[in-house]
Design an enzyme around this catalytic site. Structure first.
Site, PDB file in Angstrom:
ATOM      1  CE  LYS A 233     104.049 -41.353  31.832  1.00 54.16           C
ATOM      2  NZ  LYS A 233     103.314 -40.772  31.007  1.00 54.16           N
TER       3      LYS A 233
ATOM      4  CE  LYS B 295     102.096 -37.522  22.028  1.00 54.15           C
ATOM      5  NZ  LYS B 295     102.133 -37.142  23.476  1.00 54.15           N
TER       6      LYS B 295
ATOM      7  CE  LYS C 147      99.564 -44.794  26.693  1.00 51.46           C
ATOM      8  NZ  LYS C 147      98.935 -43.698  25.785  1.00 51.46           N
TER       9      LYS C 147
HETATM   10  P1  ADP Z   1     101.368 -40.662  24.772  1.00 53.34           P
HETATM   11  O1  ADP Z   1     100.592 -41.865  25.863  1.00 53.34           O
HETATM   12  O2  ADP Z   1     101.917 -41.047  23.099  1.00 53.34           O
HETATM   13  O3  ADP Z   1     102.404 -39.721  25.324  1.00 53.34           O
HETATM   14  P2  ADP Z   1      99.348 -38.836  25.253  1.00 53.34           P
HETATM   15  O4  ADP Z   1      99.528 -39.536  27.013  1.00 53.34           O
HETATM   16  O5  ADP Z   1     100.275 -37.279  24.856  1.00 53.34           O
HETATM   17  O6  ADP Z   1      99.993 -39.628  24.493  1.00 53.34           O
HETATM   18  O7  ADP Z   1      98.326 -39.036  25.310  1.00 53.34           O
HETATM   19  C1  ADP Z   1      97.690 -38.201  23.521  1.00 53.34           C
HETATM   20  C2  ADP Z   1      96.008 -38.811  23.368  1.00 53.34           C
HETATM   21  O8  ADP Z   1      96.419 -39.692  22.901  1.00 53.34           O
HETATM   22  C3  ADP Z   1      95.086 -39.416  24.980  1.00 53.34           C
HETATM   23  O9  ADP Z   1      93.691 -39.541  24.274  1.00 53.34           O
HETATM   24  C4  ADP Z   1      95.517 -40.662  24.245  1.00 53.34           C
HETATM   25  O10 ADP Z   1      94.185 -40.842  25.410  1.00 53.34           O
HETATM   26  C5  ADP Z   1      95.887 -40.886  23.269  1.00 53.34           C
HETATM   27  N1  ADP Z   1      96.520 -42.417  23.564  1.00 53.34           N
HETATM   28  C6  ADP Z   1      97.264 -41.933  23.705  1.00 53.34           C
HETATM   29  N2  ADP Z   1      98.400 -43.354  23.282  1.00 53.34           N
HETATM   30  C7  ADP Z   1      97.495 -43.886  22.521  1.00 53.34           C
HETATM   31  C8  ADP Z   1      96.769 -45.199  22.034  1.00 53.34           C
HETATM   32  N3  ADP Z   1      98.073 -45.552  22.172  1.00 53.34           N
HETATM   33  N4  ADP Z   1      96.045 -45.861  21.302  1.00 53.34           N
HETATM   34  C9  ADP Z   1      95.058 -44.815  21.677  1.00 53.34           C
HETATM   35  N5  ADP Z   1      95.063 -43.763  22.178  1.00 53.34           N
HETATM   36  C10 ADP Z   1      96.103 -43.759  22.692  1.00 53.34           C
END
Ligand code: ADP
Ligand code: TRP
Length: 324
Positions: free
Chosen positions: A110, A195, A192
């Site tokens: 980040k 969001k 990955k």
């Molecule tokens: P993002 O990176 O999409 O903003 P968050 O950081 O808010 O997601 O993560 C919310 C939850 O979803 C966490 O438990 C995270 O480990 C899981 N998560 C986020 N992206 C993925 C992904 N691509 N595959 C599996 N789990 C994910």
């Protein structure tokens, strides 16, 4: 067992959030004492628009409920409404080695990505997460793979505190599903799905047209064979994983089913499956969006229940540290 997890209100939930985290939450809430919250304080470590932030938080609450979180079974609330999270975060800061924080992959990523906004909150992010978890004497934390390092740090902080001030915190365990713990981006399957990069996502509430468009144009390799090989064929392997998890069919069976078929045929079938499987989510979300008062009541109730647990831990911590 006490189960706890949270997601940042930084956009719509996508199938990675669902397969990596929420699907497990829904299973766990049947038999356990569950706490699921919206981590708005974590979200502000990157700039948010104050004018729309409340709306985004409420939208995440709606999406939690639309995916099947049950307020009768689980405590659902907004992190910033229970002030004990920030209080415990500060107290834990005083025993957390700063060097551990600089090692965190998410911080490195980040701060690389947002060079102009490397604020102290970004660095302290995992300590607030540790506070979230330890405050509720959590046994299990269901998360995706990317959060494992933060979970490990929570365990280090808990042990350190217990050693120094006496037995206070339960040592939490991460709970990661064997498959689906890391769903990859549709556009760049080496990264990955997140969001923070909307074009990487298939959102849980995308309309059928959108689902079809995104799946048909998902990046795949130039070979034509439908075979699971994440190293050499990350795109098609990611799509096979998604297909398998939404259909409950093994990847082996899917490889057989699509033997001799081309990518377009496979993608069409996957799009159809997703349109069907995500329909109940879309329907439920539409219904809940018209019941804002009801959703707000759930959050208020959740906040009260969460606070009463949090207060009992904070009282103990204050005493142990000589602050009361
Ligand atoms: P993002 O990176 O999409 O903003 P968050 O950081 O808010 O997601 O993560 C919310 C939850 O979803 C966490 O438990 C995270 O480990 C899981 N998560 C986020 N992206 C993925 C992904 N691509 N595959 C599996 N789990 C994910
Ligand atoms: N850092 C987590 C994420 O980005 C969100 C989060 C905050 C969390 N506090 C938590 C997850 C406590 C589990 C437990 O996904």
């Amino acid at each position: 067992m006490r189960v706890l997890s949270g997601i940042q209100p930084t956009g719509q939930l996508h199938i990675g959030n669902y397969l990596g985290a929420i699907k497990q939450w829904i299973e766990l809430q049947q038999e356990n004492e569950c706490i699921f919250f919206i981590t708005d304080l974590h979200a502000i470590t990157l700039p948010r628009d104050p004018k729309t932030f409340q709306k985004e938080i409420l939208n995440t609450a709606v999406e939690y409920l639309a995916t099947g979180l049950d307020p009768e079974k689980s405590i659902i609330f907004v992190q910033s409404q229970v002030k004990e999270h920030t209080e415990l975060c500060w107290l834990l800061n005083t025993i957390t080695p700063a060097a551990e924080l600089f090692r965190m992959t998410q911080y490195k990523d980040k701060s690389q990505q947002f060079k102009k906004n490397i604020n102290a909150g970004l660095l302290d992010y995992p300590v607030l997460q540790a506070a979230d978890i330890l405050l509720y004497q959590t046994d299990i934390v269901p998360v995706g793979k990317d959060q494992l390092q933060h979970l490990e740090l929570s365990r280090i902080i808990a042990r350190k505190f217990n050693n120094r001030f006496g037995e206070t915190f339960k040592i939490p365990k991460a709970y990661v599903s064997k498959t689906g713990a890391k769903i990859m981006s549709l556009e760049n399957p080496k990264k990955k799905m997140s969001k923070s990069i909307p074009s990487s996502c298939l959102f849980l509430f995308d309309e059928p047209k959108e689902i079809k468009k995104k799946i048909m144009s998902a990046t795949t390799d130039s070979q034509k064979i439908i075979k699971y090989d994440p190293k050499k064929k990350p795109g098609i392997s990611n799509l096979l994983t998604i297909y398998s998890l939404f259909s409950n069919k093994s990847i082996k069976d899917l490889e057989k089913k699509f033997k001799g078929k081309n990518y377009a045929e496979f993608k069409k079938s996957l799009a159809q499956l997703l349109i069907l499987k995500l329909e109940p989510f879309r329907r439920k979300k539409k219904e809940l969006l018209s019941r804002e008062v009801y959703v707000q009541e759930i959050l208020n109730k959740g906040e009260k229940r969460a606070r009463s647990i949090a207060q009992s831990t904070i009282t103990d911590v204050r005493q142990k540290m000589g602050l009361a």
